[in-house]
Scaffold this motif. Structure first.
Motif, PDB file in Angstrom:
ATOM      1  N   ALA A 259       0.848  -1.193   0.000  1.00  0.00           N
ATOM      2  CA  ALA A 259       0.000   0.000   0.000  1.00  0.00           C
ATOM      3  C   ALA A 259       0.886   1.246   0.000  1.00  0.00           C
ATOM      4  O   ALA A 259       1.953   1.262   0.628  1.00  0.00           O
ATOM      5  N   PRO A 260       0.460   2.305  -0.694  1.00  0.00           N
ATOM      6  CA  PRO A 260       1.246   3.546  -0.675  1.00  0.00           C
ATOM      7  C   PRO A 260       1.182   4.199   0.697  1.00  0.00           C
ATOM      8  O   PRO A 260       0.296   3.909   1.502  1.00  0.00           O
ATOM      9  N   ALA A 261       2.147   5.069   0.957  1.00  0.00           N
ATOM     10  CA  ALA A 261       2.145   5.831   2.218  1.00  0.00           C
ATOM     11  C   ALA A 261       0.846   6.619   2.332  1.00  0.00           C
ATOM     12  O   ALA A 261       0.232   6.986   1.340  1.00  0.00           O
ATOM     13  N   LYS A 262       0.430   6.899   3.577  1.00  0.00           N
ATOM     14  CA  LYS A 262      -0.883   7.487   3.822  1.00  0.00           C
ATOM     15  C   LYS A 262      -1.082   8.804   3.077  1.00  0.00           C
ATOM     16  O   LYS A 262      -2.123   9.037   2.468  1.00  0.00           O
ATOM     17  N   ILE A 263      -0.087   9.679   3.098  1.00  0.00           N
ATOM     18  CA  ILE A 263      -0.240  10.977   2.445  1.00  0.00           C
ATOM     19  C   ILE A 263      -0.380  10.815   0.940  1.00  0.00           C
ATOM     20  O   ILE A 263      -1.163  11.502   0.282  1.00  0.00           O
ATOM     21  N   VAL A 264       0.369   9.855   0.370  1.00  0.00           N
ATOM     22  CA  VAL A 264       0.265   9.591  -1.062  1.00  0.00           C
ATOM     23  C   VAL A 264      -1.115   9.028  -1.388  1.00  0.00           C
ATOM     24  O   VAL A 264      -1.722   9.358  -2.407  1.00  0.00           O
ATOM     25  N   GLU A 265      -1.624   8.182  -0.501  1.00  0.00           N
ATOM     26  CA  GLU A 265      -2.950   7.608  -0.695  1.00  0.00           C
ATOM     27  C   GLU A 265      -4.026   8.702  -0.693  1.00  0.00           C
ATOM     28  O   GLU A 265      -4.957   8.680  -1.504  1.00  0.00           O
ATOM     29  N   ILE A 266      -3.892   9.661   0.219  1.00  0.00           N
ATOM     30  CA  ILE A 266      -4.872  10.743   0.301  1.00  0.00           C
ATOM     31  C   ILE A 266      -4.845  11.590  -0.978  1.00  0.00           C
ATOM     32  O   ILE A 266      -5.879  11.905  -1.568  1.00  0.00           O
ATOM     33  N   ILE A 267      -3.647  11.938  -1.431  1.00  0.00           N
ATOM     34  CA  ILE A 267      -3.523  12.721  -2.653  1.00  0.00           C
ATOM     35  C   ILE A 267      -4.060  11.941  -3.848  1.00  0.00           C
ATOM     36  O   ILE A 267      -4.774  12.474  -4.703  1.00  0.00           O
TER      37      ILE A 267
END
Length: 320
Positions: A259-267
């Motif tokens: 899974a991508p890092a949380k901030i990358v996921e949000i963006i």
């Protein structure tokens, strides 16, 4: 005591029983051409096992060209995100993952040493070692399976690798295609037929997978979220199974896909789907863990003390 069965390319009914503790095997005198038919011919299996115990009339296993001990056609069903470590890798809370099943084509079944072939249009090829349960009795819709009667329905165990084309699976949400190309389910080498008293050992089975002798996955079944008896009960709410059918029970953490890092996921959630996936796979280009041409995948499942040992797969990877 469990009986380890092998199948070779010598003919449709070329089945063997391994001689315990050796690299020898004894031919089973049977006309069975399918896994289901072999399981129904238990006297022939036991006769070969008795001969194997005497170590007479055996051949060197290394001279046998092994193929999948699970024959096609059959139903191949798999569980999605069924290990806690894999759930965490995938960005899920292990305590909130709903039990989910999907189908694979039995045309994807391959032998334990067969080449995994990546189709020309696939870019990101991943590995997933999984314990395979081979059904030994019909499982009608509506069946409830308990731990106590699991031996009634499961005849034996195999090593499987749920090979996955991630760039087909993720953007399209297409599990069936992405996991069903020919050679995408290596199986074997052994079909280990269990005695009822051996089923309590299942939780101690350790799944290990290496790529080019570098360990990528290493967990026991204690990491599993939905155990086999419960999985069969949930599956039987809507799907019947027959002898010779195969259930893949999920993979531990350590796959190439993370899974991508949380901030990358949000963006990423703010982007249109086509843009999001283009960005995701552009980043994946730099991930060295996806399978490359010439890689060799090794997979084993066994208890640490060797009481149960399903054998070792060694499968090279070829890009077409």
């Amino acid at each position: 005591m469990s009986i380890s069965v092998l199948r070779t390319d010598e003919g449709p009914s070329a089945w063997y029983v391994e001689v315990p503790g050796t690299a020898r095997a004894v031919r089973i005198d049977t006309d069975a051409t399918t896994t289901a038919a072999l399981l129904a011919d238990r006297p022939a299996i036991e006769k070969a096992a008795a001969t194997a115990a005497q170590a007479t009339g055996s051949v060197d296993v290394t001279t046998l060209a092994l193929v999948s001990p699970v024959t096609a056609p059959c139903r191949v069903v798999a569980q999605m995100v069924n290990f806690r470590s894999h759930a965490k890798d995938s960005g899920f809370n292990p305590d909130q993952v709903p039990p989910t099943f999907f189908r694979k084509s039995s045309g994807s079944l391959a032998g334990p040493h067969a080449t995994i072939v990546r189709p020309e249009h696939v870019r990101f090829l991943d590995y997933e070692i999984e314990l395979g349960l081979v059904l030994g009795a019909p499982l009608p819709v509506g069946t409830t399976v308990t731990e106590a009667d699991l031996p009634r329905f499961v005849a034996g165990l195999v090593v499987t690798n749920d090979v996955s084309a991630r760039d087909i699976q993720l953007p399209k949400g297409q599990f069936y295609e992405s996991k069903s190309y020919p050679t995408f389910t290596p199986v074997g080498p052994r079909l280990v037929l269990l005695e009822p008293g051996e089923f309590p050992h299942l939780e101690r089975l350790r799944l290990r997978l290496w790529v080019n002798d570098v360990l990528r996955q290493d967990r026991t079944l204690a990491d599993m979220i939905v155990r086999p008896a419960e999985a069969l009960t949930l599956l039987a709410r809507f799907q019947s199974l027959d002898p010779g059918d195969l259930l893949l029970t999920g993979t531990p953490g350590g796959t190439a896909l993370k899974a991508p890092a949380k901030i990358v996921e949000i963006i990423g959630g703010l982007l249109p789907p086509a843009v999001k996936w283009k960005a995701f796979f552009a980043k994946a280009e730099s991930n060295p863990d996806y399978l490359q041409h010439g890689d060799v995948v090794t997979a084993t499942i066994a208890t640490d003390d060797g009481v149960l040992d399903l054998g070792r797969q060694r499968t090279p990877v070829e890009h077409r």
